[in-house]
Design an enzyme around this catalytic site. Structure first.
Site, PDB file in Angstrom:
ATOM      1  N   ASP A  72       5.840  -5.658  68.777  1.00 29.76           N
ATOM      2  CA  ASP A  72       7.294  -5.754  68.798  1.00 29.76           C
ATOM      3  C   ASP A  72       7.851  -6.751  67.789  1.00 29.76           C
ATOM      4  OD1 ASP A  72       6.199  -7.861  70.206  1.00 29.76           O
ATOM      5  OD2 ASP A  72       7.174  -7.385  72.106  1.00 29.76           O
TER       6      ASP A  72
ATOM      7  N   ASP B 256      -5.416 -12.749  74.714  1.00 31.61           N
ATOM      8  CA  ASP B 256      -5.631 -11.315  74.618  1.00 31.61           C
ATOM      9  C   ASP B 256      -6.474 -11.007  73.384  1.00 31.61           C
ATOM     10  OD1 ASP B 256      -4.062 -10.941  76.865  1.00 31.61           O
ATOM     11  OD2 ASP B 256      -2.230 -10.631  75.714  1.00 31.61           O
TER      12      ASP B 256
ATOM     13  N   ASP C 232      -2.431 -17.207  78.405  1.00 25.33           N
ATOM     14  CA  ASP C 232      -3.636 -16.397  78.456  1.00 25.33           C
ATOM     15  C   ASP C 232      -4.021 -15.989  77.040  1.00 25.33           C
ATOM     16  OD1 ASP C 232      -1.496 -14.027  80.061  1.00 25.33           O
ATOM     17  OD2 ASP C 232      -1.721 -14.369  77.915  1.00 25.33           O
TER      18      ASP C 232
END
Length: 468
Positions: free
Chosen positions: A160, A80, A78
Site C-alpha cells: 500500500d 513479517d 512483529d
C-alpha cells in the site's frame, strides 16, 4: 528523522545516504554498511525463519512495518517475512507451521506465543477495478483477486505505502527499496503506491490505514495520497461492520488514539465510523464533550505507553457518551420518566445505532451499559448505597469514567473527591469487584473482536456395573 535512516559503520561512523526526491518504480539496493538495520534488532524466531528459507534455496526477506520501524528507531510489534517459496513449500520446511487464509494463503510459523507470518510474493491482478463502485468484494469487504503469486518486484508494487515496500535480505543483509520509501521516511511523508483513487476503491479501508500510519509515525499524507479521501470517504459504508470494528481498535488502542482522532476529523473519516457522534462535533473542536473525548483518548494513549491494560468497553463508553448525554437530557425534558428510565432508553438508542456501523461485540456493550448506568448511581451515596456501589464489579471503571468527566465539568469534582476519600478509607474493594481503570480486560486490536472460547463440556462417567 533523517538521522534514524543513516547507515552506521562501526569503523567509519555514520554515513548519510544521499536522498533528494523519491525514486519511484526503481529498485535501489543498499549494502550492509549503507543502512542502520542490524540482526541484533531482529527477533531470534524471525531470524530462524529467514535463515532456514535461505538455506533451502529460497529468497527470504524481512518486509514491511518491521523494516520501517527499525529504520525509525522503533521496536517493531512483529516481524513479517516475504519469500518466493509457496505456502506448501514453507510448510514442508517448518513442522510448527500452519497455513491460513482463503483470499490469500499465508504461512504462520508458531513459536509458542510468537507467530512469524510468512507470505509468498504476490503477483499482479489480471484485471484492475476502475469502476466508480467497490465491486467483487468478499464478506470482509475486500476484492477477491489476491491469491496470485509473483516476483519481489510485483510484490512491492502490490503493497500500500512506499514506506512499507522496504525489504531486508538475510542473504547479504542488504536493504531493498522499490518505491522511494527511504526518501519518504526522511521527508516525513506517507505516500501511497499507485493511483490513490484506484487503490482506495480496491479497498476503502486503505484510507483508514493511511490515517493510522500518519498518526502512529508522525508522517504527513502527501497531497496526492490525501486528495481523493474526502470524496471517497462514503465508500466505508460498504465495509462490513465487523471489519470496521477491528479497524477502529487499531486506530484508537495502539497508543496514538488522540492524533489519529484529530486526523480522522481533518480528512472527513470520523463521521463514517461514528455518524451520531459526528453530529455533536463543532468546527472549533472545543465543546465540553469534545474536550472530554480528547482527554479520554489521551488517557488511553498514556496507559498504552505505560504498558497498562486498556479495553474497548472503556474506549467506546467515552466515544459515545456525548450521544447518550444529549438523548438523556432530551428524554428527561420531554417524557417525564424517571432519570434511570430515560438513561436506559438513551443507552439503548446509542448502542443500537452505533452497531449498525461498527459491530461492537455484546461482551463489550454489556460493560459499556454498566459504566454509563453507574454514572447515574454514583451521586446517590447515602446509607448503604455507597457500600453496594463500591462492591460492584464495574465500580472502578465507572469511577475513572466519572473522574474523566470531572476534568471538563467542575461540578463533578466534589463527587470525585468524596469517592476518592471513600476508597482511601475503605481500602481496595473485594477482589471480585476490583478492576483497573480500563476494566482489566486488556485485549489486542487483532483479538478483541473474537468470540470468547467456550470450555469443552466434560461427559459424566457412568458408574461401573451398569448404574443409571
Amino acid at each position: 528523522m533523517c538521522r534514524k535512516v543513516l547507515a552506521r559503520n562501526e569503523a567509519s561512523g555514520p554515513q548519510a545516504v544521499p536522498v533528494t526526491e523519491p525514486i519511484r518504480n526503481t529498485r535501489r539496493i543498499l549494502s550492509r554498511d549503507q543502512h542502520s538495520i542490524s540482526r541484533k534488532q531482529i527477533s531470534d524466531n524471525a531470524l530462524k525463519v529467514l535463515y532456514r528459507l535461505n538455506k533451502a534455496g529460497y529468497e527470504a526477506y524481512l518486509v514491511g512495518g518491521g523494516v520501517r520501524d527499525l529504520l525509525l528507531g522503533r521496536t517493531p510489534k512483529d516481524f513479517d517475512v516475504a519469500t518466493n517459496a509457496t505456502p506448501e513449500q514453507i510448510k514442508k520446511l517448518f513442522s510448527n507451521c500452519r497455513l491460513i487464509g482463503r483470499r490469500f494463503r499465508l504461512a504462520h510459523v508458531v513459536f509458542g506465543r510468537d507467530v512469524i507470518e510468512v507470505a509468498t510474493f504476490r503477483g499482479h491482478h489480471h484485471q484492475v477495478n476502475t469502476s466508480k463502485h467497490v465491486a467483487s468484494q468478499s464478506d470482509e469487504g475486500m476484492l477477491l483477486r489476491d491469491n496470485v503469486y509473483g516476483t519481489i518486484e510485483e510484490d512491492a508494487e502490490r503493497r500500500d505505502f512506499t514506506v512499507n515496500a522496504l525489504y531486508y535480505s538475510i542473504k547479504d543483509f542488504s536493504l531493498h527499496d522499490f518505491h522511494g520509501g527511504l526518501a519518504d521516511l526522511e521527508r516525513g511523508v506517507l505516500e501511497l503506491i499507485g493511483d490513490p483513487e484506484t487503490r482506495y476503491r480496491e479497498d476503502p479501508v486503505r484510507m483508514l490505514r493511511a490515517i493510522r500510519f500518519a498518526g502512529k509515525l508522525g508522517l504527513k499524507l502527501s497531497d496526492r495520497t490525501a486528495a481523493p479521501i474526502a470524496e471517497l470517504a462514503p465508500l466505508l459504508q460498504d465495509i462490513p461492520a465487523a471489519r470496521l470494528f477491528d479497524e477502529s481498535l487499531k486506530l484508537f488502542q495502539a497508543g496514538d488514539g488522540l492524533p489519529t482522532y484529530q486526523l480522522l476529523r481533518q480528512y472527513g473519516l470520523f463521521a463514517p465510523l461514528f455518524p451520531q457522534v459526528a453530529e455533536l462535533l463543532t468546527p472549533a473542536g472545543n465543546s465540553p464533550f469534545e474536550r472530554f473525548l480528547e482527554s479520554a483518548l489521551a488517557n488511553t494513549d498514556q496507559r498504552v505507553a505505560q504498558d497498562l491494560p486498556v479495553t474497548p468497553a472503556f474506549l467506546y463508553s467515552a466515544l459515545l457518551w456525548g450521544v447518550v448525554e444529549q438523548r438523556h437530557r432530551q428524554l428527561s425534558n420531554e417524557s417525564g420518566l424517571p432519570p434511570q428510565d430515560t438513561l436506559q432508553i438513551a443507552i439503548n438508542d446509542a448502542i443500537e445505532s452505533q452497531i449498525r456501523t461498527l459491530a461492537i461485540p455484546r461482551r463489550f456493550t454489556t460493560d459499556i451499559r454498566e459504566i454509563w448506568l453507574l454514572q447515574e448511581r454514583l451521586p446517590k451515596k447515602s446509607g448503604k448505597r455507597a457500600e453496594r456501589l463500591y462492591t460492584h464489579p464495574k465500580f472502578r471503571a465507572a469511577f475513572d469514567f466519572l473522574e474523566l468527566r470531572s476534568r471538563v465539568d467542575g461540578r463533578l469534582k466534589e463527587l470525585v473527591s468524596w469517592w476518592q476519600a471513600y476508597q482511601d478509607q475503605h481500602g481496595a474493594p473485594p477482589r471480585h469487584a476490583h478492576h483497573d481503570s480500563q476494566d482489566g480486560e486488556a485485549q489486542s486490536a487483532d483479538d478483541a473482536s473474537r468470540p470468547a472460547r467456550r470450555k469443552p463440556r466434560r461427559r459424566r462417567r457412568r458408574p461401573a456395573g451398569g448404574g443409571q
